[in-house]
Enzyme design. Structure first.
Site, PDB file in Angstrom:
ATOM      1  N   GLY A   9      26.477  82.363  66.553  1.00  0.00           N
ATOM      2  CA  GLY A   9      27.781  82.077  67.168  1.00  0.00           C
ATOM      3  C   GLY A   9      28.908  82.191  66.163  1.00  0.00           C
ATOM      4  O   GLY A   9      29.965  81.573  66.321  1.00  0.00           O
ATOM      5  N   GLY A  12      32.635  82.944  67.233  1.00  0.00           N
ATOM      6  CA  GLY A  12      33.457  81.996  67.992  1.00  0.00           C
ATOM      7  C   GLY A  12      34.379  81.183  67.091  1.00  0.00           C
ATOM      8  O   GLY A  12      34.426  81.375  65.867  1.00  0.00           O
ATOM      9  N   GLN A  13      35.110  80.277  67.723  1.00  0.00           N
ATOM     10  CA  GLN A  13      36.064  79.420  66.997  1.00  0.00           C
ATOM     11  C   GLN A  13      35.400  78.670  65.830  1.00  0.00           C
ATOM     12  O   GLN A  13      35.836  78.765  64.678  1.00  0.00           O
ATOM     13  CB  GLN A  13      36.665  78.396  67.973  1.00  0.00           C
ATOM     14  CG  GLN A  13      37.376  77.238  67.292  1.00  0.00           C
ATOM     15  CD  GLN A  13      37.771  76.127  68.252  1.00  0.00           C
ATOM     16  OE1 GLN A  13      38.856  76.163  68.790  1.00  0.00           O
ATOM     17  NE2 GLN A  13      36.918  75.130  68.468  1.00  0.00           N
ATOM     18  N   ASP A  57      20.251  88.076  69.186  1.00  0.00           N
ATOM     19  CA  ASP A  57      20.653  87.407  70.416  1.00  0.00           C
ATOM     20  C   ASP A  57      19.738  86.207  70.644  1.00  0.00           C
ATOM     21  O   ASP A  57      18.533  86.288  70.367  1.00  0.00           O
ATOM     22  CB  ASP A  57      20.541  88.388  71.593  1.00  0.00           C
ATOM     23  CG  ASP A  57      21.289  87.880  72.808  1.00  0.00           C
ATOM     24  OD1 ASP A  57      22.387  88.384  73.086  1.00  0.00           O
ATOM     25  OD2 ASP A  57      20.771  86.953  73.483  1.00  0.00           O
ATOM     26  N   MET A  58      20.315  85.130  71.169  1.00  0.00           N
ATOM     27  CA  MET A  58      19.533  83.906  71.386  1.00  0.00           C
ATOM     28  C   MET A  58      18.472  84.095  72.469  1.00  0.00           C
ATOM     29  O   MET A  58      17.572  83.275  72.606  1.00  0.00           O
ATOM     30  CB  MET A  58      20.462  82.742  71.775  1.00  0.00           C
ATOM     31  CG  MET A  58      21.484  82.366  70.718  1.00  0.00           C
ATOM     32  SD  MET A  58      20.748  82.007  69.108  1.00  0.00           S
ATOM     33  CE  MET A  58      19.954  80.444  69.442  1.00  0.00           C
ATOM     34  N   SER A  83      29.367  78.635  76.229  1.00  0.00           N
ATOM     35  CA  SER A  83      29.971  77.332  75.932  1.00  0.00           C
ATOM     36  C   SER A  83      30.956  76.838  76.986  1.00  0.00           C
ATOM     37  O   SER A  83      31.551  75.784  76.816  1.00  0.00           O
ATOM     38  CB  SER A  83      30.670  77.388  74.568  1.00  0.00           C
ATOM     39  OG  SER A  83      31.709  78.333  74.609  1.00  0.00           O
ATOM     40  N   TYR A  94      21.190  81.709  83.049  1.00  0.00           N
ATOM     41  CA  TYR A  94      21.588  82.325  81.773  1.00  0.00           C
ATOM     42  C   TYR A  94      21.962  81.240  80.759  1.00  0.00           C
ATOM     43  O   TYR A  94      21.581  81.298  79.582  1.00  0.00           O
ATOM     44  CB  TYR A  94      22.775  83.271  82.020  1.00  0.00           C
ATOM     45  CG  TYR A  94      23.371  83.837  80.749  1.00  0.00           C
ATOM     46  CD1 TYR A  94      22.724  84.850  80.051  1.00  0.00           C
ATOM     47  CD2 TYR A  94      24.568  83.333  80.240  1.00  0.00           C
ATOM     48  CE1 TYR A  94      23.272  85.358  78.879  1.00  0.00           C
ATOM     49  CE2 TYR A  94      25.118  83.839  79.073  1.00  0.00           C
ATOM     50  CZ  TYR A  94      24.456  84.856  78.397  1.00  0.00           C
ATOM     51  OH  TYR A  94      24.997  85.344  77.242  1.00  0.00           O
ATOM     52  N   THR A 124      26.826  68.187  72.046  1.00  0.00           N
ATOM     53  CA  THR A 124      28.116  68.059  72.741  1.00  0.00           C
ATOM     54  C   THR A 124      28.287  66.709  73.437  1.00  0.00           C
ATOM     55  O   THR A 124      27.307  66.137  73.943  1.00  0.00           O
ATOM     56  CB  THR A 124      28.236  69.184  73.799  1.00  0.00           C
ATOM     57  OG1 THR A 124      29.325  68.883  74.680  1.00  0.00           O
ATOM     58  CG2 THR A 124      26.985  69.337  74.634  1.00  0.00           C
ATOM     59  N   GLU A 126      29.429  66.441  76.237  1.00  0.00           N
ATOM     60  CA  GLU A 126      29.090  66.649  77.650  1.00  0.00           C
ATOM     61  C   GLU A 126      27.755  65.986  78.007  1.00  0.00           C
ATOM     62  O   GLU A 126      27.499  65.684  79.175  1.00  0.00           O
ATOM     63  CB  GLU A 126      29.026  68.142  77.977  1.00  0.00           C
ATOM     64  CG  GLU A 126      30.375  68.790  78.169  1.00  0.00           C
ATOM     65  CD  GLU A 126      31.115  68.305  79.414  1.00  0.00           C
ATOM     66  OE1 GLU A 126      30.546  68.399  80.514  1.00  0.00           O
ATOM     67  OE2 GLU A 126      32.244  67.830  79.291  1.00  0.00           O
ATOM     68  N   HIS A 177      36.868  70.022  70.492  1.00  0.00           N
ATOM     69  CA  HIS A 177      37.637  70.366  69.299  1.00  0.00           C
ATOM     70  C   HIS A 177      38.227  71.756  69.503  1.00  0.00           C
ATOM     71  O   HIS A 177      37.563  72.677  69.952  1.00  0.00           O
ATOM     72  CB  HIS A 177      36.799  70.259  68.021  1.00  0.00           C
ATOM     73  CG  HIS A 177      35.441  70.848  68.144  1.00  0.00           C
ATOM     74  ND1 HIS A 177      34.411  70.242  68.824  1.00  0.00           N
ATOM     75  CD2 HIS A 177      34.945  72.005  67.668  1.00  0.00           C
ATOM     76  CE1 HIS A 177      33.345  70.993  68.769  1.00  0.00           C
ATOM     77  NE2 HIS A 177      33.634  72.086  68.076  1.00  0.00           N
TER      78      HIS A 177
HETATM   79  O1  F7E Z   1      37.957  71.556  80.064  1.00  0.00           O
HETATM   80  C1  F7E Z   1      39.775  70.291  82.986  1.00  0.00           C
HETATM   81  C2  F7E Z   1      38.275  70.510  83.111  1.00  0.00           C
HETATM   82  O2  F7E Z   1      37.065  73.850  79.730  1.00  0.00           O
HETATM   83  C3  F7E Z   1      38.503  70.320  79.723  1.00  0.00           C
HETATM   84  C4  F7E Z   1      33.609  73.054  75.514  1.00  0.00           C
HETATM   85  O3  F7E Z   1      33.881  73.335  74.166  1.00  0.00           O
HETATM   86  O4  F7E Z   1      34.189  70.750  75.192  1.00  0.00           O
HETATM   87  C5  F7E Z   1      34.475  71.886  75.987  1.00  0.00           C
HETATM   88  O5  F7E Z   1      34.174  71.651  77.354  1.00  0.00           O
HETATM   89  C6  F7E Z   1      38.871  69.550  80.978  1.00  0.00           C
HETATM   90  C7  F7E Z   1      37.780  69.534  82.054  1.00  0.00           C
HETATM   91  O6  F7E Z   1      36.535  72.006  78.070  1.00  0.00           O
HETATM   92  C8  F7E Z   1      41.414  73.366  83.960  1.00  0.00           C
HETATM   93  O7  F7E Z   1      37.846  70.215  84.437  1.00  0.00           O
HETATM   94  C9  F7E Z   1      41.604  71.250  84.411  1.00  0.00           C
HETATM   95  O8  F7E Z   1      37.693  68.246  82.596  1.00  0.00           O
HETATM   96  O9  F7E Z   1      38.779  72.944  78.096  1.00  0.00           O
HETATM   97  P1  F7E Z   1      37.626  72.691  78.978  1.00  0.00           P
HETATM   98  P2  F7E Z   1      35.233  71.115  78.414  1.00  0.00           P
HETATM   99  O10 F7E Z   1      34.695  71.397  79.758  1.00  0.00           O
HETATM  100  O11 F7E Z   1      35.579  69.679  78.128  1.00  0.00           O
HETATM  101  C10 F7E Z   1      32.829  70.283  75.242  1.00  0.00           C
HETATM  102  C11 F7E Z   1      32.686  69.140  74.271  1.00  0.00           C
HETATM  103  C12 F7E Z   1      31.835  71.373  75.047  1.00  0.00           C
HETATM  104  O12 F7E Z   1      30.750  71.138  74.534  1.00  0.00           O
HETATM  105  C13 F7E Z   1      32.123  72.691  75.674  1.00  0.00           C
HETATM  106  O13 F7E Z   1      31.358  73.725  75.088  1.00  0.00           O
HETATM  107  O14 F7E Z   1      39.986  70.208  81.570  1.00  0.00           O
HETATM  108  N1  F7E Z   1      40.593  71.388  83.519  1.00  0.00           N
HETATM  109  N2  F7E Z   1      42.118  72.456  84.690  1.00  0.00           N
HETATM  110  C14 F7E Z   1      40.445  72.678  83.220  1.00  0.00           C
HETATM  111  N3  F7E Z   1      39.595  73.309  82.384  1.00  0.00           N
HETATM  112  C15 F7E Z   1      39.695  74.642  82.274  1.00  0.00           C
HETATM  113  N4  F7E Z   1      38.865  75.303  81.417  1.00  0.00           N
HETATM  114  N5  F7E Z   1      40.627  75.358  82.985  1.00  0.00           N
HETATM  115  C16 F7E Z   1      41.515  74.782  83.846  1.00  0.00           C
HETATM  116  O15 F7E Z   1      42.328  75.422  84.481  1.00  0.00           O
END
Ligand code: F7E
Length: 345
Positions: A9, A12-13, A57-58, A83, A94, A124, A126, A177
């Site tokens: 990876g 990526g960032q 590839d993973m 991610s 996938y 994570t 999550e 992050h």
């Molecule tokens: O969403 C809400 C969405 O996609 C943050 C990854 O790095 O961090 C990341 O996952 C929040 C969520 O990140 C939109 O529903 C609202 O509640 O930026 P995100 P994520 O899902 O928190 C964790 C720690 C990881 O491990 C992951 O790999 O924002 N949200 N409106 C939205 N999110 C997105 N993407 N787009 C929107 O329009």
């Protein structure tokens, strides 16, 4: 001679920031890049000359075996993943193959060909799902998405390789992050770029999903330091990395516009909610059901006291500094407009 690190990876960032950190520490850095149709190495341009990249590839055990056997790394950082949490609902199989089984493939390659190597797994927040905040290493897991389920498999595999095979393998439970290198599909970068484009008259509105989700957003540059520290301990262990400060998506939007010298007010509710510029009533934020997830994680706030005590790690960048860094990185595109906004403010 310096140590040898292998980063999956790397395109990526986090791959960029980690590779930079390790090169600065005198490591020889190897990375795995996927055989994609397009060139995905643009993030790495400033470091490219110092890195050795390998095709792999993973989902492909043979390629991982070959890379680990030939590189003979001292440290392996497994950052490769599908991610995006939202996307994982569309491609669950996938996601499990890459994030879950892929981690097992890499651990097997290590066990067979470089059993002395130390292994970092990009875990994570999550995993905590809707377990009450603040979350730490003792908080029960409650995965809500295919992404989190796949990362849970990887987490448990790492623990088993550590306890059953005696391998130095650790899980970093990292909260969100971000950075200027964050992908455009993640909400922070989406908000920053849209706000700039709207204020420059190049975009009509920013369309988002759930504004109420709360996240603990730190800067990736701090988090890769924590990853490195986790592999330098006497005894392998798992750690939460977080800032301990969270805000909602709605507040993040407000803070980005504030940093650009504008104020937002909100009207309506649910799908009808809109964000309006106070100065001229321009509607700049709308909601679309498409961006809601089938299951949401509502509130993630990390408690990283263990990392502070044992790794002497803490997140040093504030959310305001993060937002400013992300805005400043767009200077080339929106430079003149950013200046104008600041003068008006
Ligand atoms: O969403 C809400 C969405 O996609 C943050 C990854 O790095 O961090 C990341 O996952 C929040 C969520 O990140 C939109 O529903 C609202 O509640 O930026 P995100 P994520 O899902 O928190 C964790 C720690 C990881 O491990 C992951 O790999 O924002 N949200 N409106 C939205 N999110 C997105 N993407 N787009 C929107 O329009």
């Amino acid at each position: 001679m310096g140590k040898i690190a292998l980063i999956t990876g790397i395109t990526g960032q986090d791959g960029y920031y980690l590779a930079k950190l390790l090169l600065d520490k005198g490591y020889q850095v190897h990375g795995v890049r996927q055989p994609l149709a397009h060139d995905d190495t643009h993030h790495l341009t400033p470091l490219r000359h110092a890195l050795t990249l390998h095709w792999g590839d993973m989902t492909d055990q043979t390629s991982l075996n070959h890379i680990v056997q030939s590189v003979q790394p001292d440290e392996i950082y497994n950052l490769a993943a599908q991610s995006h949490v939202g996307v994982s609902f569309a491609v669950p199989e996938y996601t499990m193959n890459v994030n879950g089984h892929g981690t097992i493939r890499l651990l097997e390659a290590l066990r067979l060909y470089a059993p002395e190597a130390r292994f970092y797994q990009a875990g994570t927040s999550e995993l905590f799902g809707n377990s009450p905040a603040p979350q730490n290493e003792q908080t029960p897991f409650d995965p809500q998405s295919p992404y989190a389920a796949a990362k849970l498999l990887a987490h448990q595999a790492v623990v088993k390789y550590r306890t059953q095979h005696g391998i130095y393998a650790v899980n970093g439970l990292l909260f969100n992050h971000e950075s200027p290198k964050r992908g455009d599909d993640f909400v922070t970068q989406k908000i920053v770029k849209a706000a700039l484009a709207i204020l420059a008259g190049q975009q009509d509105a920013l369309v988002l999903g759930n504004l109420d989700a709360e996240r603990d957003w730190g800067h990736a540059v701090d988090y890769v330091e924590g990853m490195w520290h986790m592999l330098q301990q006497d005894v392998p262990d798992d750690f939460v990395l977080a800032t301990g400060q969270a805000c909602s998506v709605r507040q993040f939007v407000e803070e980005v516009f504030t940093a650009l010298g504008h104020q937002i007010k909100w009207q309506g509710q649910g799908l009808d909610e809109v964000g309006i510029l106070v100065e001229n009533n321009q509607e700049v934020v709308r909601i679309a059901a498409d961006y809601y997830r089938p299951a949401e994680v509502h509130c993630l706030i990390g408690d990283s006291r263990k990392a502070q005590q044992k790794l002497n790690w803490s997140a040093s960048t504030t959310r305001q500094q993060l937002i400013q860094d992300m805005i400043d990185a767009q200077q080339d595109i929106y430079g003149a407009d950013i200046q104008t906004q600041r003068i008006r403010a």
